[in-house]
Design a protein around this motif. Sequence first.
Motif, PDB file in Angstrom:
ATOM      1  N   ARG A  32       1.073  -0.875 -13.721  1.00 46.54           N
ATOM      2  CA  ARG A  32       2.405  -1.166 -13.173  1.00 46.54           C
ATOM      3  C   ARG A  32       2.455  -0.816 -11.678  1.00 46.54           C
ATOM      4  NH1 ARG A  32       7.260  -2.459 -14.568  1.00 46.54           N
ATOM      5  NH2 ARG A  32       6.856  -2.548 -16.772  1.00 46.54           N
ATOM      6  N   HIS A  33       1.916   0.331 -11.330  1.00 43.53           N
ATOM      7  CA  HIS A  33       1.939   0.765  -9.934  1.00 43.53           C
ATOM      8  C   HIS A  33       1.215  -0.236  -9.038  1.00 43.53           C
ATOM      9  CE1 HIS A  33       1.788   3.344  -6.434  1.00 43.53           C
ATOM     10  NE2 HIS A  33       0.489   3.126  -6.376  1.00 43.53           N
ATOM     11  N   ILE A  34       0.043  -0.660  -9.444  1.00 41.22           N
ATOM     12  CA  ILE A  34      -0.743  -1.593  -8.633  1.00 41.22           C
ATOM     13  C   ILE A  34      -0.036  -2.949  -8.561  1.00 41.22           C
ATOM     14  CG2 ILE A  34      -2.942  -2.808  -8.429  1.00 41.22           C
ATOM     15  CD1 ILE A  34      -4.206  -0.275  -9.771  1.00 41.22           C
ATOM     16  N   ALA A  35       0.503  -3.407  -9.678  1.00 41.80           N
ATOM     17  CA  ALA A  35       1.193  -4.700  -9.690  1.00 41.80           C
ATOM     18  C   ALA A  35       2.421  -4.694  -8.789  1.00 41.80           C
ATOM     19  CB  ALA A  35       1.602  -5.054 -11.119  1.00 41.80           C
ATOM     20  N   LEU A  36       3.066  -3.548  -8.660  1.00 41.38           N
ATOM     21  CA  LEU A  36       4.306  -3.480  -7.887  1.00 41.38           C
ATOM     22  C   LEU A  36       4.087  -3.137  -6.409  1.00 41.38           C
ATOM     23  CD1 LEU A  36       6.659  -1.794 -10.521  1.00 41.38           C
ATOM     24  CD2 LEU A  36       6.488  -4.225  -9.901  1.00 41.38           C
ATOM     25  N   LEU A  37       2.829  -2.958  -5.993  1.00 38.41           N
ATOM     26  CA  LEU A  37       2.553  -2.631  -4.582  1.00 38.41           C
ATOM     27  C   LEU A  37       3.143  -3.651  -3.619  1.00 38.41           C
ATOM     28  CD1 LEU A  37      -1.141  -1.342  -4.455  1.00 38.41           C
ATOM     29  CD2 LEU A  37       0.920  -0.076  -3.859  1.00 38.41           C
ATOM     30  N   VAL A  38       3.186  -4.906  -4.025  1.00 34.78           N
ATOM     31  CA  VAL A  38       3.693  -5.964  -3.147  1.00 34.78           C
ATOM     32  C   VAL A  38       4.832  -6.757  -3.797  1.00 34.78           C
ATOM     33  CG1 VAL A  38       1.549  -6.199  -1.819  1.00 34.78           C
ATOM     34  CG2 VAL A  38       1.854  -7.538  -3.904  1.00 34.78           C
ATOM     35  N   ALA A  39       5.375  -6.247  -4.887  1.00 34.44           N
ATOM     36  CA  ALA A  39       6.385  -6.990  -5.643  1.00 34.44           C
ATOM     37  C   ALA A  39       7.636  -7.296  -4.836  1.00 34.44           C
ATOM     38  CB  ALA A  39       6.764  -6.218  -6.908  1.00 34.44           C
ATOM     39  N   ASP A  40       8.007  -6.420  -3.921  1.00 36.25           N
ATOM     40  CA  ASP A  40       9.223  -6.626  -3.134  1.00 36.25           C
ATOM     41  C   ASP A  40       9.007  -7.569  -1.954  1.00 36.25           C
ATOM     42  OD1 ASP A  40      10.562  -4.914  -4.817  1.00 36.25           O
ATOM     43  OD2 ASP A  40      10.260  -3.163  -3.548  1.00 36.25           O
ATOM     44  N   GLU A  41       7.797  -8.059  -1.792  1.00 41.02           N
ATOM     45  CA  GLU A  41       7.470  -8.942  -0.671  1.00 41.02           C
ATOM     46  C   GLU A  41       6.758 -10.187  -1.210  1.00 41.02           C
ATOM     47  OE1 GLU A  41       6.206  -6.290   2.903  1.00 41.02           O
ATOM     48  OE2 GLU A  41       5.573  -5.301   1.041  1.00 41.02           O
ATOM     49  N   PRO A  42       7.523 -11.157  -1.701  1.00 42.27           N
ATOM     50  CA  PRO A  42       6.896 -12.313  -2.359  1.00 42.27           C
ATOM     51  C   PRO A  42       5.914 -13.083  -1.481  1.00 42.27           C
ATOM     52  CG  PRO A  42       9.298 -12.585  -2.202  1.00 42.27           C
ATOM     53  CD  PRO A  42       8.968 -11.217  -1.702  1.00 42.27           C
ATOM     54  N   GLU A  43       6.192 -13.169  -0.185  1.00 36.98           N
ATOM     55  CA  GLU A  43       5.264 -13.890   0.691  1.00 36.98           C
ATOM     56  C   GLU A  43       3.928 -13.161   0.774  1.00 36.98           C
ATOM     57  OE1 GLU A  43       8.301 -12.812   1.738  1.00 36.98           O
ATOM     58  OE2 GLU A  43       9.444 -14.675   1.782  1.00 36.98           O
ATOM     59  N   LEU A  44       3.986 -11.848   0.886  1.00 36.48           N
ATOM     60  CA  LEU A  44       2.761 -11.060   0.926  1.00 36.48           C
ATOM     61  C   LEU A  44       2.050 -11.117  -0.416  1.00 36.48           C
ATOM     62  CD1 LEU A  44       0.769  -9.095   2.250  1.00 36.48           C
ATOM     63  CD2 LEU A  44       2.323  -7.233   1.643  1.00 36.48           C
ATOM     64  N   ALA A  45       2.796 -11.014  -1.493  1.00 36.43           N
ATOM     65  CA  ALA A  45       2.195 -11.031  -2.824  1.00 36.43           C
ATOM     66  C   ALA A  45       1.402 -12.312  -3.060  1.00 36.43           C
ATOM     67  CB  ALA A  45       3.280 -10.863  -3.888  1.00 36.43           C
TER      68      ALA A  45
END
Length: 186
Positions: A94-107
């Motif tokens: 979960r932690h790794i998956a959420l590293l960029v979750a708040d930044e869809p363009e970066l994700a």
Amino acid sequence: MNFESTRRRLTEKQADTVERLTKAAVEVLRAEGFAGLTVRSVAGLAGVAPATAYTYFSSKEHLVAEVFWRRLAASPEEADAGPDRTGRVVAVLRHIALLVADEPELAGAVTSALLGRDPDVEHLRTRIGIEIRQRLADALGSDPDPDVLEALELLYAGGLVRAGMGYGSYTEFADRLETSAKLILE
């Protein structure tokens, strides 16, 4: 935090330049998306000559992979996930998956970048994979079953590609990782 470059060791001034470039890359991604990202545009925003930027990053994929690597390496390990093996593994995923979750363009850019063939991206992909594998192995406890560890790695990698293709958000991806990890571990 000072990170070793994927291409060479950095002086303090060089590390500052790389830091400015990676921060500028995130800003360009937010404004232009991955398709609009270029090393040249990032260099301009960072106040660095394009030739200088290319001494550090061979491609936009390399630059985005470096951004993700730095976030992963700087993120704390999930120390208080509890004594339960499944809970620890779920916390790591979960932690790794959420590293960029708040930044869809970066994700989305991270998924595209990590699939690149650039040798510098391949090097970072290996470093990222080793870090994720180590975190999962630690969460599994002493002497983890290699088949379970590989299944969890495949779960994460497949989920990353799926989320990057737009089949749900990265938050949904984190939830699916939890469900799937529980199926593997129970």
